[in-house]
Design a protein around this motif. Sequence first.
Motif, PDB file in Angstrom:
ATOM      1  N   ALA A 151      -0.204  20.343 -11.831  1.00 14.61           N
ATOM      2  CA  ALA A 151      -0.434  20.885 -10.554  1.00 14.61           C
ATOM      3  C   ALA A 151      -1.345  21.866 -10.643  1.00 14.61           C
ATOM      4  O   ALA A 151      -2.217  22.174  -9.553  1.00 14.61           O
ATOM      5  CB  ALA A 151       0.872  21.010  -9.902  1.00 14.61           C
ATOM      6  N   TYR A 152      -1.236  22.804 -11.333  1.00 12.83           N
ATOM      7  CA  TYR A 152      -1.755  23.949 -11.574  1.00 12.83           C
ATOM      8  C   TYR A 152      -3.321  23.986 -11.809  1.00 12.83           C
ATOM      9  O   TYR A 152      -4.243  24.504 -11.524  1.00 12.83           O
ATOM     10  CB  TYR A 152      -1.161  25.192 -12.272  1.00 12.83           C
ATOM     11  N   VAL A 153      -3.405  23.214 -13.030  1.00 16.17           N
ATOM     12  CA  VAL A 153      -4.740  23.246 -13.700  1.00 16.17           C
ATOM     13  C   VAL A 153      -5.619  22.103 -13.185  1.00 16.17           C
ATOM     14  O   VAL A 153      -6.780  22.303 -12.715  1.00 16.17           O
ATOM     15  CB  VAL A 153      -4.442  23.057 -15.152  1.00 16.17           C
ATOM     16  N   PHE A 154      -5.072  20.876 -13.107  1.00 16.22           N
ATOM     17  CA  PHE A 154      -5.974  19.852 -12.748  1.00 16.22           C
ATOM     18  C   PHE A 154      -5.914  19.189 -11.275  1.00 16.22           C
ATOM     19  O   PHE A 154      -6.914  19.034 -10.744  1.00 16.22           O
ATOM     20  CB  PHE A 154      -5.439  18.425 -13.724  1.00 16.22           C
ATOM     21  N   ASP A 155      -4.879  19.601 -10.775  1.00 18.80           N
ATOM     22  CA  ASP A 155      -4.812  19.412  -9.267  1.00 18.80           C
ATOM     23  C   ASP A 155      -5.064  20.536  -8.344  1.00 18.80           C
ATOM     24  O   ASP A 155      -5.674  20.532  -7.145  1.00 18.80           O
ATOM     25  CB  ASP A 155      -3.506  18.993  -8.651  1.00 18.80           C
ATOM     26  N   ARG A 156      -5.232  21.683  -8.987  1.00 16.57           N
ATOM     27  CA  ARG A 156      -5.884  23.278  -8.566  1.00 16.57           C
ATOM     28  C   ARG A 156      -5.043  23.400  -6.991  1.00 16.57           C
ATOM     29  O   ARG A 156      -5.786  23.743  -5.960  1.00 16.57           O
ATOM     30  CB  ARG A 156      -7.264  23.012  -8.374  1.00 16.57           C
ATOM     31  N   ARG A 157      -3.646  23.278  -7.100  1.00 12.74           N
ATOM     32  CA  ARG A 157      -3.069  23.405  -6.108  1.00 12.74           C
ATOM     33  C   ARG A 157      -3.014  25.171  -5.672  1.00 12.74           C
ATOM     34  O   ARG A 157      -3.397  25.770  -6.563  1.00 12.74           O
ATOM     35  CB  ARG A 157      -1.631  22.883  -5.925  1.00 12.74           C
ATOM     36  N   TRP A 158      -2.530  25.490  -4.630  1.00 16.02           N
ATOM     37  CA  TRP A 158      -2.788  26.892  -4.083  1.00 16.02           C
ATOM     38  C   TRP A 158      -1.929  27.935  -5.060  1.00 16.02           C
ATOM     39  O   TRP A 158      -0.974  27.579  -5.504  1.00 16.02           O
ATOM     40  CB  TRP A 158      -2.081  27.021  -2.476  1.00 16.02           C
TER      41      TRP A 158
END
Length: 332
Positions: A151-158
């Motif tokens: 979620a953090y690296v590849f989806d680049r969520r808030w």
Amino acid sequence: MPARARGPWARYIATVAATFSALFVGYMATIVALDKAGLLPPPALVNEICADEKLTWLRNNPPEAPNLLIVGSSLAWRGIDSQQFVQRVPAARPLNGGVCHAGIDQSTWVARYLIRHFPSVQSALLVVAPQDFTSCAQKPDQLFDPGTVDAYVFDRRWLYPFYITQFDPVSLARNAGHIADLRAAHGEVESLIMTRFGDGPLNAPGNRGLLYGPVKRLDASCFTALRSFALSLAEGGRHLFVTTAPLHPGWRERYDPSGELHQAFVAGVRAALAEVGTTSFWDGATVFGGEASEFTDAIHVNWPAAQRFTAELVRAFRDYRASSGARPLSQL
């Protein structure tokens, strides 16, 4: 509940709710203030600032179809100049996936995670030292939660919600202070700067001493982890090139004067890779040697030395690929 008791209980609940709300607002205000001041550490996904900075670098600098994955602990992160592969190996697209403070089991776990996200990887370069092979049985190999890092690296969520789900105010304060100290001393957070490939150059003088003590025992389960990794790459049609990293001559003289530890380590690596056809081993530590002035501690070299080491490594890597019949990277 009697009516007369309801009033104090309601006030208690309201007070607790108001306190938590105030703390939450204060915490988030601190996050925003640190961000604006350029002192906000990355979310504590690993809870090691250098490892979390590598994940943040990946989030902010998504590589395009890398075909050469450089993996290992900080030995890989600090000690490899990926640009030399670009210059000397046709069509090489390197990604330095080295993560600080990782044992060999954790490094190879991270490598598998990255390969799942970058199936374009066709060769892996693993940088190893005896210090990486001491305690695999005593700690988990999974370095972070893959779903959260996805979620953090590849989806680049808030960004900000990760400081809630990975809540650690003590770590946050410590790392923010560390960043402030680095900036005050150097004008920038020099030790966390990375190249466009994810390398982490060290330009500090060798003023930390040897820092690392003796390696008392090599853990057999670490060699098992290495073999498992080699087999998994072979099953996927990928090549693995393993190299030993340079060691400070003072460390070798103090803790391994006879060379017995190094010989046992090299023998263990060779045995782990035996009969895995798509692997090769190069004893870079012996070939490189290295002067004491080129080291920042027992196992890390400064950037000019890393460039010199990588130049030797690239020659060995090219010779291996030529002799093994591996397809050129340009055809992968």
